[in-house]
Scaffold this motif. Structure first.
Motif, short mmCIF file in Angstrom:
data_model
loop_
_atom_site.label_atom_id
_atom_site.label_comp_id
_atom_site.label_asym_id
_atom_site.label_seq_id
_atom_site.Cartn_x
_atom_site.Cartn_y
_atom_site.Cartn_z
N UNK A 43 -5.42 -11.92 -0.74
CA UNK A 43 -4.27 -10.61 -1.13
C UNK A 43 -5.02 -9.33 -1.25
N UNK A 44 -6.23 -9.38 -1.56
CA UNK A 44 -6.74 -8.07 -1.48
C UNK A 44 -7.58 -7.74 -0.30
N UNK A 45 -7.85 -8.68 0.51
CA UNK A 45 -7.99 -8.24 2.00
C UNK A 45 -6.78 -7.36 2.45
N UNK A 46 -5.77 -7.89 2.36
CA UNK A 46 -4.42 -7.36 2.73
C UNK A 46 -4.09 -6.10 2.24
N UNK A 47 -4.42 -5.73 0.83
CA UNK A 47 -4.15 -4.43 0.14
C UNK A 47 -5.27 -3.61 0.66
N UNK A 48 -6.54 -4.12 0.96
CA UNK A 48 -7.48 -3.07 1.24
C UNK A 48 -7.10 -2.45 2.83
N UNK A 49 -6.52 -3.36 3.68
CA UNK A 49 -6.10 -3.09 4.78
C UNK A 49 -5.12 -2.03 4.62
N UNK A 50 -4.06 -2.05 3.87
CA UNK A 50 -2.94 -1.13 3.98
C UNK A 50 -3.52 0.18 3.47
N UNK A 51 -4.28 0.20 2.56
CA UNK A 51 -5.01 1.60 2.31
C UNK A 51 -5.73 2.26 3.27
N UNK A 52 -6.40 1.24 4.13
CA UNK A 52 -7.14 1.79 5.37
C UNK A 52 -6.13 2.41 6.26
N UNK A 53 -5.13 1.91 6.37
CA UNK A 53 -3.90 2.42 7.51
C UNK A 53 -3.58 3.71 6.76
N UNK A 54 -3.22 3.78 5.62
CA UNK A 54 -2.66 4.81 4.74
C UNK A 54 -3.62 5.98 4.93
N UNK A 55 -4.86 5.70 4.72
CA UNK A 55 -5.88 6.77 4.71
C UNK A 55 -6.12 7.23 6.13
N UNK A 56 -5.96 6.45 7.02
CA UNK A 56 -6.31 6.92 8.34
C UNK A 56 -5.19 7.78 8.90
N UNK A 57 -3.94 7.33 8.63
CA UNK A 57 -2.89 8.35 8.92
C UNK A 57 -2.77 9.47 8.05
N UNK A 58 -3.13 9.53 6.80
CA UNK A 58 -3.54 10.99 6.04
C UNK A 58 -4.48 11.97 6.68
N UNK A 59 -5.57 11.27 7.04
CA UNK A 59 -6.64 11.93 7.64
C UNK A 59 -6.19 12.41 9.01
N UNK A 60 -5.43 11.82 9.86
CA UNK A 60 -4.93 12.15 11.32
C UNK A 60 -3.67 13.10 10.90
N UNK A 61 -3.24 13.43 9.79
CA UNK A 61 -2.10 14.40 9.78
C UNK A 61 -0.94 13.91 10.43
N UNK A 62 -0.72 12.58 10.01
CA UNK A 62 0.67 12.01 10.54
C UNK A 62 1.71 12.55 9.67
N UNK A 63 3.23 12.65 10.10
CA UNK A 63 4.05 12.96 9.61
C UNK A 63 5.42 12.52 9.97
N UNK A 64 6.37 12.59 9.50
CA UNK A 64 7.58 12.15 9.96
C UNK A 64 8.13 12.85 11.05
#
Lengths: 329, 382
Positions: A43-64
């Motif tokens: 379950x923590x493997x999943x959770x870390x992956x989800x944060x990986x995705x959020x951070x990658x998107x934040x870093x790349x400046x994604x927006x709606x």
């Protein structure tokens, strides 16, 4: 009487969340198939992956409201990052929580406790990320990534969520469709990998008979690592799809979802890859249909736990039976 | 192989010397130890006392954890059943007291406690009867689900007041007889304080002073300890041990393993419900958040850290889990990380816990001997 559109809606959203459960459940099924152990830290493997995705998107400046090409490009990057982060964390879990115990042939209870320890650490480190960043003096720089460590972190979804199909009151939106299709594609790919490739044959060999596999020249340690890594990759993909569907994550998101994914694995037959898909979809539908019987949607976790207990009592080997090893040779 | 075990020189361990003492002397020592723990909150010992929290209330919490760990030790340590949802029974005990004493009635406190243990034991039997047939690691997940179902039910049902929880839970009936003296330390010298420092009133279960709750919990712990000792030394205890070590072999030798597992489960539920009821009547208000699954993991950590199967280990584990975070409040936020690390390290390097039971050591020697035998056989075959 429930209107047809409501029923269709419940069915479709049930399939979408069920596909995510299924992808997540693969990690449990693969590790159980090979080691006969419940990987409590998955379950923590999943959770870390989800944060990986959020951070990658934040870093790349994604927006709606970005255009399709840019959005899909960004999402592919996020998918790769999430999968790699999850795969990496899964390898760490294998190293710190399992390897030593496996070499000593420790009883499964000890391995479970060890995995619980790893799970606590991984989830709490994420829940204290603001404090940890503060220690090394990076809280200013990392502000966007670490703030409000105990709260929901939202995923900047760049996809325009358009309506694909509308029948009466029932509609299908593009995000949900992408989640469903992507999850099923990944599962088919994994199934093919395990049943056709050389590495997959090694995995099946070890799960059938570890000693004989070792005698035939299969590197057991590599296979176990590979199993954890593939489970991690799938959990990372599940994490990104979950973010597309739900939109937020938090440090303890893995707990309930992990139990549900495990339920899905058991439901379909733990150790059986196709079983995970069946189990996930059945669980997703069962949860959603519970509301048809007048239960408030806040009861649906209770429904899935009850389903787990009932399945374990009456058919502990699940719908398709347990066998990673017996998959088509 | 058996010769190597008997040929060892007989060393007098602490335990052997202790067993050689005459029975009255043993009892005297036990009474003195118990007495020490009873006056502990009044002594304000310099290093032991918690600077940042009221010592009496810390002790009450610690005693609560120790009691829970004793209960879980019966299930996990004696019978070898991994119960990850033990907090469910704790919650049932607490909610029974809350519902019967405050939310939907005003039942007498003693009756409430009896109701709490009856209902939690019954729920243990109800959960155990179908689920104890499944295998060990599956059982862990089923019980985890059970613990969550209890919490989610409390959270979702209006009859249990949902997320608002229950307040005004009755305290144990109390009398006010006299104030007790306590010690005040000035460096290494102690003074007896008979005046305003005499905060603890015998026997007032109030809001401010948690010491009487600690005494109550201590008495319960002593009773449970005695019952636990008698039980473990009896046929029941041996049946549990046999079931834990090898279920098939036990069954073949005529131990009705299922019935004994169910008994262990029910006894564990009894102690869990009792400690939950005591917790609720000390704290006065509960809500579903008080019974998160993490609490279950803490209970589990107490038993595992202490040493599964040893009642003193369980108490030590309970003390470690509950006392250390209070004593070192500055690290309180990191305690779950530290526990995770501790569990990981213990599982990897000391799977038997801090205070492993004596019998397990003997069993391990037997295991080692068997392994050696198997090893030589395999060697011969190869």
């Amino acid at each position: 009487m429930v209107p047809l559109s409501t029923f269709l809606d419940l069915t479709f959203t049930g399939l979408v969340i069920g596909a995510i459960y299924a992808l997540f459940a693969l990690g449990y099924t693969l590790v159980y198939g090979v080691l006969r152990l419940i990987n409590f830290a998955h379950s923590e493997v999943f959770m870390w992956g989800s944060f990986g995705a959020v951070w990658a998107m934040t870093l790349l400046g994604a927006h709606s409201g970005m255009n399709w090409v840019a959005a899909i490009g960004l999402l592919i990057v996020a998918l790769v990052v999430a999968m790699l982060v999850s795969g990496g964390v899964a390898l760490v879990v294998e190293r710190i929580a399992y390897r030593r115990l496996r070499e000593k042939h420790a009883p499964p209870l000890v391995a479970l406790i060890s995995a619980i320890g790893a799970s606590f650490m991984l989830s709490e480190i994420m829940g204290l990320r603001d404090r940890i960043a503060g220690w090394v003096g990076l809280d200013g720089v990392l502000g966007d990534y670490v703030r409000q460590a105990r709260e929901n972190t939202s995923f900047p979804n760049p996809l325009p969520n358009v309506q694909v199909l509308a029948v009466g009151g029932f509609e299908i939106r593009s995000n949900q469709l992408i989640v469903l299709v992507a999850a099923i594609l990944m599962m088919v790919a994994l199934d093919q990998f395990v049943s056709r490739s050389r590495l997959g044959r090694g995995v099946r060999a070890v799960s059938q008979n570890p000693e004989a596999a070792a005698l035939m020249g299969v590197n057991q340690k590599r296979v176990v690592q590979l199993t954890f890594f593939i489970g991690g990759l799938m959990a990372g993909a599940a994490a990104l799809l979950y973010l597309l569907h739900i939109g937020v994550t938090r440090y303890n998101v893995g707990f309930i979802l992990g139990i549900k994914a495990f339920t899905a694995a058991v439901l379909g037959g733990i150790g059986n890859i196709r079983g995970a898909l069946v189990g996930g979809l059945v669980l997703g539908l069962a949860e959603n249909y519970a509301t048809l019987f007048g239960l408030a949607s806040s009861w649906k976790d209770v429904v899935s736990f009850l389903l787990l207990i009932v399945v374990l009592l009456f058919r502990p080997t699940g719908i398709l039976g347990e066998s990673l090893g017996k998959a088509r040779a | 192989m058996s010769t190597s075990a008997t040929a060892k020189p007989v060393k007098l361990t602490l335990v052997d010397r202790w067993s050689a003492l005459p029975k009255p002397a043993q009892i005297l020592v036990w009474v003195l130890i118990a007495l020490f723990f009873f006056v502990l909150p009044l002594m304000n010992l310099p290093i032991v006392s918690t600077p940042d929290a009221q010592f009496g209330s810390v002790l009450a919490t610690v005693a609560n954890y120790a009691l829970v760990a004793l209960g879980l030790n019966i299930v996990l340590g004696y019978a070898g059943l991994l119960d990850l949802g033990y907090v469910g029974f704790y919650a049932i005990g607490a909610y029974t007291v809350g519902v019967g004493g405050s939310l939907h009635g005003h039942i007498n406190w003693f009756v409430l406690i009896i109701m709490a243990v009856t209902i939690s034991t019954a729920s243990g039997l109800l959960l155990g009867a179908p689920t104890l047939r499944v295998r060990g690691d599956y059982l862990a997940i089923v019980t985890l689900g059970f613990g969550e179902i209890i919490r989610l039910t409390a959270l979702n049902s209006p009859w249990l007041n949902q997320a608002r929880g229950i307040t005004g839970i009755p305290r144990p009936p109390s009398t006010e007889l006299f104030g007790l003296p306590s010690l005040v330390w000035d460096g290494a010298t102690a003074k007896v304080d008979l005046g305003d420092g005499a905060k603890s009133i015998f026997l007032k279960f109030g809001l401010l002073d948690a010491v009487p709750y600690y005494w109550l919990a201590l008495i319960v712990i002593i009773v449970v300890l005695i019952a636990d000792k008698l039980l473990q030394a009896s046929r029941v205890g041996r049946a549990w041990e046999a079931t834990r070590e090898d279920e098939e072999a036990a069954e073949l030798n005529g131990v009705p393993t299922f019935r004994f597992k169910l008994l262990a489960f029910a006894m564990g539920a009894f102690v869990g419900g009792l400690s939950g009821a005591l917790y609720a009547s000390r704290i006065g208000s509960i809500n579903p958040d008080s019974f998160m699954i993490q609490l279950s993991m803490m209970f589990l950590a107490a038993v595992v850290i202490g040493g599964q199967g040893n009642r003193w280990g369980a108490i030590v584990g309970g003390v470690v889990v509950a006392y250390l975070p209070e004593r070192f409040r500055e690290f309180a936020d990191f305690r779950i990380v530290v526990f995770g690390l501790l569990l990981l390290l213990l599982a990897n390097f000391r799977p038997q816990g801090l205070l492993p039971p004596r019998r397990a050591k003997r069993a391990q020697r037997a295991d080692a001997a068997t392994k050696e035998l198997e090893g030589t056989e395999e060697g011969a075959r190869a």
